[in-house]
Design an enzyme around this catalytic site. Structure first.
Site, short mmCIF file in Angstrom:
data_model
loop_
_atom_site.label_atom_id
_atom_site.label_comp_id
_atom_site.label_asym_id
_atom_site.label_seq_id
_atom_site.Cartn_x
_atom_site.Cartn_y
_atom_site.Cartn_z
N ASP A 9 0.86 -1.19 0.00
CA ASP A 9 0.00 0.00 0.00
C ASP A 9 0.90 1.24 0.00
O ASP A 9 1.66 1.45 0.95
CB ASP A 9 -0.86 -0.04 1.28
N GLY B 18 -9.74 4.10 -6.02
CA GLY B 18 -8.40 3.49 -6.16
C GLY B 18 -7.33 4.10 -5.28
O GLY B 18 -7.57 4.44 -4.13
N VAL B 19 -6.14 4.25 -5.87
CA VAL B 19 -5.02 4.78 -5.05
C VAL B 19 -5.28 6.24 -4.68
O VAL B 19 -4.89 6.70 -3.60
CB VAL B 19 -3.68 4.59 -5.82
N ASP B 20 -5.99 6.96 -5.53
CA ASP B 20 -6.35 8.37 -5.25
C ASP B 20 -7.16 8.44 -3.95
O ASP B 20 -6.87 9.22 -3.03
CB ASP B 20 -7.17 8.89 -6.43
N SER C 95 -2.52 4.54 -14.19
CA SER C 95 -3.45 4.26 -15.30
C SER C 95 -3.79 2.79 -15.49
O SER C 95 -4.59 2.48 -16.40
CB SER C 95 -2.93 4.82 -16.64
N THR C 96 -3.23 1.88 -14.71
CA THR C 96 -3.48 0.44 -14.94
C THR C 96 -4.70 -0.07 -14.19
O THR C 96 -5.00 -1.27 -14.24
CB THR C 96 -2.26 -0.41 -14.54
N GLY C 97 -5.40 0.78 -13.48
CA GLY C 97 -6.62 0.36 -12.78
C GLY C 97 -7.84 0.82 -13.55
O GLY C 97 -8.08 0.39 -14.69
N VAL C 98 -8.56 1.73 -12.98
CA VAL C 98 -9.78 2.28 -13.60
C VAL C 98 -9.51 2.77 -15.03
O VAL C 98 -10.33 2.60 -15.93
CB VAL C 98 -10.31 3.46 -12.74
N TYR C 99 -8.31 3.31 -15.26
CA TYR C 99 -8.03 3.89 -16.58
C TYR C 99 -7.64 2.86 -17.63
O TYR C 99 -7.42 3.19 -18.79
CB TYR C 99 -6.98 5.00 -16.46
N1 APR Z 1 -1.30 1.53 -3.07
C1 APR Z 1 -0.69 1.28 -4.26
N2 APR Z 1 -1.36 1.06 -5.40
C2 APR Z 1 -2.71 1.05 -5.33
C3 APR Z 1 -3.43 1.31 -4.14
C4 APR Z 1 -2.66 1.55 -2.97
N3 APR Z 1 -3.23 1.80 -1.79
N4 APR Z 1 -4.76 1.24 -4.42
C5 APR Z 1 -4.86 0.93 -5.73
N5 APR Z 1 -3.64 0.81 -6.27
C6 APR Z 1 -3.25 0.46 -7.64
C7 APR Z 1 -4.26 -0.29 -8.48
O1 APR Z 1 -4.21 -1.67 -8.16
C8 APR Z 1 -3.69 -0.01 -9.86
O2 APR Z 1 -2.67 -0.95 -10.18
O3 APR Z 1 -3.04 1.67 -8.34
C9 APR Z 1 -3.05 1.36 -9.74
C10 APR Z 1 -3.80 2.48 -10.45
O4 APR Z 1 -5.19 2.21 -10.34
P1 APR Z 1 -6.26 3.37 -10.03
O5 APR Z 1 -6.11 3.79 -8.63
O6 APR Z 1 -7.58 2.87 -10.50
O7 APR Z 1 -5.78 4.60 -10.93
P2 APR Z 1 -5.89 4.79 -12.51
O8 APR Z 1 -6.01 3.52 -13.26
O9 APR Z 1 -4.74 5.71 -12.84
O10 APR Z 1 -7.27 5.57 -12.67
C11 APR Z 1 -7.36 6.88 -12.15
O11 APR Z 1 -9.22 6.34 -10.76
O12 APR Z 1 -9.30 6.58 -8.51
C12 APR Z 1 -9.63 7.17 -9.70
O13 APR Z 1 -9.54 9.50 -9.18
C13 APR Z 1 -8.89 8.46 -9.90
O14 APR Z 1 -10.28 9.05 -11.73
C14 APR Z 1 -9.00 8.60 -11.38
C15 APR Z 1 -8.80 7.16 -11.85
#
Ligand code: APR
Length: 178
Positions: free
Chosen positions: A18, A40-42, A125-129
């Site tokens: 984390d 997500g991480v945000d 960008s590898t999560g929601v994006y």
């Molecule tokens: N620590 C490290 N990595 C994390 C954590 C954490 N606590 N939580 C999530 N992640 C990882 C996810 O597993 C993924 O691999 O961060 C990576 C990015 O995923 P997202 O958080 O979904 O971010 P992203 O793909 O860049 O999408 C951004 O999501 O949360 C919203 O406000 C944000 O609209 C923006 C979008």
């Protein structure tokens, strides 16, 4: 004396966990263009940093994809948070690769300007994006290595992966570089 690649590789760390727990000078937030928090991480970073982070973010006026802006870390162990909206992946023909490269480059630039000696990145960008993890990892590693070489600047870079797939991808690519 310019920094060589083998020295740089000794300063790259891959770990699962984390990012909000990292004791580094700066952690990077995979934000959205509003810079006003999200999931997500945000969401995790804003929860851990507390409400003052959002208060400061409100003064930043947002950011374009690929741009980066820096705030204090507040309740986080990290001194700073570097916020960067990565690209939303739409198939790869909308400049996503160069936007992702800009997110890593501009985060490193702000870390250097703020005299950071350590920085932690999530897999932007590898999560929601939806960015494909393998290509995103290649862009992340090549961009930060190139930055350190060109800027003659050594900083401890931690890639903190939250999911097993990203962790395996980063481990594989770093081993290939060594
Ligand atoms: N620590 C490290 N990595 C994390 C954590 C954490 N606590 N939580 C999530 N992640 C990882 C996810 O597993 C993924 O691999 O961060 C990576 C990015 O995923 P997202 O958080 O979904 O971010 P992203 O793909 O860049 O999408 C951004 O999501 O949360 C919203 O406000 C944000 O609209 C923006 C979008």
């Amino acid at each position: 004396m310019s920094v060589n690649k083998s020295t740089i590789l000794q300063h790259i760390y891959i770990q699962k966990g984390d990012i909000t727990k990292m004791e580094v000078d700066a952690i990077v937030n995979a934000a959205n263009p509003s810079l006003l928090g999200g999931g997500g991480v945000d969401g995790a970073i804003h929860r851990a940093a507390g409400p003052q982070l959002l208060e400061e973010c409100r003064t930043l006026g947002g950011a374009q994809p690929g741009e980066a802006k820096i705030t204090k870390g507040y309740r986080l162990k990290a001194k700073y948070v570097i916020h960067t909206p990565g690209p939303v992946y739409r198939g790869g023909k909308y400049n996503e690769a160069s936007i992702l490269q800009n997110s890593y480059y501009n985060s490193m630039r702000l870390a250097k300007e703020n005299h950071c000696t350590s920085i932690a990145f999530p897999a932007i960008s590898t999560g929601v994006y939806g960015y494909p993890k393998d290509e995103a990892c290649r862009i992340a590693l090549s961009t930060i290595i190139e930055f350190m070489e060109k800027e003659n600047f050594i900083i401890d870079v931690y890639f903190v992966l939250f999911d097993d797939e990203n962790y395996a991808v980063y481990k594989k690519h770093v081993q290939e570089l060594s």
